[in-house]
Design an enzyme around this catalytic site. Sequence first.
Site, PDB file in Angstrom:
ATOM      1  N   HIS A   1      30.691 -72.707 -10.906  1.00 30.84           N
ATOM      2  CA  HIS A   1      31.481 -73.532  -9.979  1.00 30.84           C
ATOM      3  C   HIS A   1      31.874 -74.879 -10.565  1.00 30.84           C
ATOM      4  O   HIS A   1      32.639 -75.618  -9.946  1.00 30.84           O
ATOM      5  CB  HIS A   1      30.682 -73.775  -8.702  1.00 30.84           C
TER       6      HIS A   1
ATOM      7  N   HIS B   1      34.598 -79.868 -10.411  1.00 26.03           N
ATOM      8  CA  HIS B   1      33.596 -79.284  -9.509  1.00 26.03           C
ATOM      9  C   HIS B   1      34.313 -78.624  -8.339  1.00 26.03           C
ATOM     10  O   HIS B   1      34.899 -79.302  -7.493  1.00 26.03           O
ATOM     11  CB  HIS B   1      32.654 -80.386  -9.009  1.00 26.03           C
TER      12      HIS B   1
END
Length: 367
Positions: free
Chosen positions: A65, A80
């Site tokens: 992620h 992110h």
Amino acid sequence: MKAPQRPQRIGLMAPLSGVLVPLESVPDPVFAQKMVGDGVSIDPTSDELLSPLTGKVTQLHSSGHATTITADNGLQVLLHIGLDTVLLRGEGFMPLVKEGDAVATGTPLIRFDPIAVGATATSLLTQMVIANGDLVTRYVAAKGLVVAGTDVALYVELVGSMEDKDTASATGAIFSDEITLPNPAGLHARPAAVVAVEAKKFKSEIRLLRGDASANAKSVVAIMGLATKFGDKLRVEARGPDAAEAASTVARLLGEGSGEKPGDAPAPAAAVKVGVMIEVPAAALIAEPLAREVDFFSIGTNDLTQYTLAMDRGHPQLAKQADALHPAVLRLIGMTVDGAHKHGKWVGICGGCVSSYRTRRASTRPH
């Protein structure tokens, strides 16, 4: 006399298409307070994260992620995807690169499923921040809509290059006692930022040790790169004029969860149930294999009737002939119910003749 150095201006391309959101508005205090770094957030409309600049993949989280791209001049750009997405443990993310890969601006980095991730994560807001902000003298964020790989989302101005400052004294290292990491998802972006902020208060060089691996405790990227997990055994090493206090303080912070207590850690939301609307004969005819893939059916009787009987229910002459209790329609409903019940799935009905169907069939739920 040496002329003053002119700031270097770098444009970082949008890693995703979407709407730019001020970092201060992100519903996560670690990002909103810029503890991870300054930058921008994007409410995405695309599902493939692109590199905002040319550089090297220096960190790729095991959950897929988050990643960091480091440029030749040392600038570290942390990307992110979403908030609390570390808790998905990689579900819904497909990394397209690996650590050490050289990438160009626009290179695809991570593909993600916005439906699966969005249904479970706190938010899909995606952050692009500068992890080593001491290199940057000015941030200029764009506004509004951006297109991935085409529009500049953030300009940064920097002078010179990163220089490692030798703050360690000639004295030996100070080591903390062993700490058992209490964080459910390890030191991901949020706790890593808390540790880095605390470590930067000391003059000493501070490193986190896990077995043979170590990381600069003043760098969010380095801490995330350590790829820690719940229960890992860590020690803190400090070298410098305030080493003893530094090692003790950082070790205590780690032991307490770095601002993230296990009970406070957000749990993934319950999985969203996925169903299929049965509104055309083709769907009813393959109800049994469809039922293997979904959690429930919902039969739309109005559309199923008009498509089965080839009568437009909005047509002034034909609408009255669209009989939802026609044997063909009822047979398709029966096939749908039987196919769902075979796999233990429930069936709902909507439309104008729901009450009639309830009287003609015992139930549309499995017994």
